[in-house]
Design an enzyme around this catalytic site. Structure first.
Site, mmCIF file in Angstrom:
data_model
loop_
_atom_site.group_PDB
_atom_site.id
_atom_site.type_symbol
_atom_site.label_atom_id
_atom_site.label_comp_id
_atom_site.label_asym_id
_atom_site.label_seq_id
_atom_site.Cartn_x
_atom_site.Cartn_y
_atom_site.Cartn_z
ATOM 1 N N SER A 121 -1.980 -8.004 -6.715
ATOM 2 C CA SER A 121 -3.034 -7.063 -7.131
ATOM 3 C C SER A 121 -3.065 -5.929 -6.103
ATOM 4 O O SER A 121 -2.466 -6.053 -5.026
ATOM 5 C CB SER A 121 -4.378 -7.792 -7.124
ATOM 6 N N TYR A 177 -10.936 -13.748 -4.109
ATOM 7 C CA TYR A 177 -9.826 -13.198 -4.909
ATOM 8 C C TYR A 177 -8.746 -12.599 -3.989
ATOM 9 O O TYR A 177 -7.551 -12.845 -4.172
ATOM 10 C CB TYR A 177 -10.380 -12.147 -5.867
HETATM 11 N N1 LIG Z 1 -6.796 -6.737 -14.990
HETATM 12 C C1 LIG Z 1 -6.649 -6.170 -13.809
HETATM 13 O O1 LIG Z 1 -7.194 -5.101 -13.520
HETATM 14 C C2 LIG Z 1 -5.799 -6.844 -12.759
HETATM 15 C C3 LIG Z 1 -5.608 -6.167 -11.545
HETATM 16 C C4 LIG Z 1 -4.836 -6.765 -10.567
HETATM 17 C C5 LIG Z 1 -4.231 -7.992 -10.790
HETATM 18 N N2 LIG Z 1 -4.435 -8.619 -11.981
HETATM 19 C C6 LIG Z 1 -3.779 -9.918 -12.168
HETATM 20 O O2 LIG Z 1 -3.071 -9.926 -13.396
HETATM 21 C C7 LIG Z 1 -2.934 -11.258 -13.858
HETATM 22 C C8 LIG Z 1 -3.305 -11.322 -15.327
HETATM 23 O O3 LIG Z 1 -4.711 -11.093 -15.461
HETATM 24 P P1 LIG Z 1 -5.346 -10.301 -16.681
HETATM 25 O O4 LIG Z 1 -6.060 -9.150 -16.104
HETATM 26 O O5 LIG Z 1 -4.370 -10.097 -17.736
HETATM 27 O O6 LIG Z 1 -6.485 -11.361 -17.100
HETATM 28 P P2 LIG Z 1 -6.813 -12.077 -18.495
HETATM 29 O O7 LIG Z 1 -7.992 -12.923 -18.195
HETATM 30 O O8 LIG Z 1 -6.918 -11.077 -19.584
HETATM 31 O O9 LIG Z 1 -5.537 -12.993 -18.743
HETATM 32 C C9 LIG Z 1 -5.250 -14.083 -17.901
HETATM 33 C C10 LIG Z 1 -4.729 -15.255 -18.730
HETATM 34 O O10 LIG Z 1 -4.446 -16.344 -17.812
HETATM 35 C C11 LIG Z 1 -4.910 -17.531 -18.393
HETATM 36 N N3 LIG Z 1 -5.195 -18.528 -17.372
HETATM 37 C C12 LIG Z 1 -6.276 -18.614 -16.566
HETATM 38 N N4 LIG Z 1 -6.189 -19.691 -15.781
HETATM 39 C C13 LIG Z 1 -5.030 -20.316 -16.101
HETATM 40 C C14 LIG Z 1 -4.394 -21.499 -15.658
HETATM 41 N N5 LIG Z 1 -4.946 -22.274 -14.715
HETATM 42 N N6 LIG Z 1 -3.201 -21.833 -16.186
HETATM 43 C C15 LIG Z 1 -2.650 -21.060 -17.159
HETATM 44 N N7 LIG Z 1 -3.210 -19.942 -17.646
HETATM 45 C C16 LIG Z 1 -4.389 -19.580 -17.116
HETATM 46 C C17 LIG Z 1 -6.170 -17.140 -19.163
HETATM 47 O O11 LIG Z 1 -6.501 -18.108 -20.140
HETATM 48 C C18 LIG Z 1 -5.765 -15.791 -19.733
HETATM 49 O O12 LIG Z 1 -5.185 -15.934 -21.001
HETATM 50 C C19 LIG Z 1 -3.820 -12.115 -12.945
HETATM 51 O O13 LIG Z 1 -3.020 -12.739 -11.966
HETATM 52 C C20 LIG Z 1 -4.726 -11.101 -12.305
HETATM 53 O O14 LIG Z 1 -5.220 -11.542 -11.056
HETATM 54 C C21 LIG Z 1 -5.204 -8.083 -12.971
#
Ligand SMILES: NC(=O)c1ccc[n+]([C@@H]2O[C@H](COP(=O)([O-])OP(=O)(O)OC[C@H]3O[C@@H](n4cnc5c(N)ncnc54)[C@H](O)[C@@H]3O)[C@@H](O)[C@H]2O)c1
Length: 289
Positions: free
Chosen positions: A151, A164
């Site tokens: 991130s 986080y």
């Molecule tokens: N959205 C943002 O702005 C952002 C920014 C930086 C990093 N990220 C990172 O991107 C990645 C994806 O996040 P996102 O924003 O798409 O979120 P999201 O919540 O839309 O999608 C995440 C998915 O992971 C699944 N998940 C959660 N826990 C799990 C587990 N224990 N085992 C398997 N699946 C699991 C959830 O059910 C969900 O479908 C994450 O690692 C998040 O930290 C997101």
């Protein structure tokens, strides 16, 4: 979507994507499907995963998709999942450790240890188990990529993100070291670290993070997914993309920590979470420890 050079590169490779039921994972699944990859998708949420798989089958009826429910933090489930993936899809070329959850979105003195532990279990240990389990498959391939999603909070650490950030800085440290190790032994196995900025996904599920979502989570997940696909082909090690990502990256490299703390502190103040920032907060009460 038409990306003929990319499609020629990715055609018939197998991409494993965790957390494929929503957000960035869903977008990665759709982009790699468009590019002709076989897919192995997992998520902890069965109905979300089924919806994504059905969407992709609708647009790509003949694409090979293996999918299963997997909690990435459960070490025991990993070997079976990848064994079945390799048996179904013949080989594994791309492993994307994407699944992740938000933290407490509160300062350290107001957050509980259970949240920190779950965040580390899913975000950090999920990535560790996924990386280690995938290595034996990836090294067999003439070209392969391990992709770990950190991130911008793996570069800067504003208030209300200690749990986080701990997980995302840990992903960064682990992945950078693994990258240096593999460069000595298996240089054909690319290792990538992704630092998304604010991406418009479902990650913010608790009331404490809704204002943050409205202000920062702006970038379409399909845009970062396509960018990641391009960066893998170019072997770009650090992938920084999304709302505020470049700014955070530059700030983390140029500004002294004292400035970073002050600037990020100001940003968080206007999210109206004053009650956690009272000097009389229970978290400072010695009798409550
Ligand atoms: N959205 C943002 O702005 C952002 C920014 C930086 C990093 N990220 C990172 O991107 C990645 C994806 O996040 P996102 O924003 O798409 O979120 P999201 O919540 O839309 O999608 C995440 C998915 O992971 C699944 N998940 C959660 N826990 C799990 C587990 N224990 N085992 C398997 N699946 C699991 C959830 O059910 C969900 O479908 C994450 O690692 C998040 O930290 C997101």
């Amino acid at each position: 979507m038409k990306h003929s050079a990319l499609s020629a590169f990715y055609k018939d490779k197998t991409a494993v994507i965790t957390g494929a039921g929503s957000g960035i994972g869903e977008a990665l699944a759709k982009v790699f499907a468009d590019l002709g990859c076989k897919l192995a998708l997992c998520d902890i949420d069965q109905s979300a995963l089924t919806r994504v798989v059905n969407d992709i089958k609708h647009t790509h009826p003949s694409l090979l998709i293996f999918h299963d429910v997997l909690d990435v933090s459960n070490k025991q489930q990993w070997s079976q999942f990848l064994e079945t993936t390799a048996a179904t899809c013949e080989h594994i070329d791309i492993m994307i450790n994407n699944a992740g959850i938000e933290g407490s979105c509160r300062p350290v003195w107001a957050s509980d240890d259970a949240t920190l532990e779950r965040v580390m279990d899913v975000n950090f240990y999920g990535m560790v188990y996924g990386s280690k389990a995938a290595l034996p498959y990836l090294i067999k391939r003439p070209w392969a990529a391990l992709v770990n999603v950190s991130s911008i909070f793996g570069m800067i650490a504003p208030p209300n993100t200690a749990d986080y950030c701990a997980s995302k800085f840990a992903i960064r440290g682990y992945t950078e070291s693994l990258r240096a190790e593999l460069a000595l032994l298996h240089p054909h196995l690319q290792v990538h670290l992704v630092h998304p900025g604010g991406i418009d996904t479902n990650i913010t599920r608790i009331p404490e993070s809704q204002k943050f979502k409205a202000r920062y989570l702006k970038t379409n997940p399909l845009d970062i997914a396509l960018y990641i696909a391009k960066c893998l082909k170019q072997n770009k090690a650090r992938i920084v993309f999304g709302n505020q990502a470049t700014l955070a990256h530059i700030a983390s490299r140029l500004l002294p920590l004292s400035w970073l703390s002050k600037l990020s502190g100001r940003e968080i103040k206007s999210l109206e979470m004053e009650s956690d920032y009272e000097k009389t907060h229970d978290g400072f009460n010695i009798n409550k420890l």
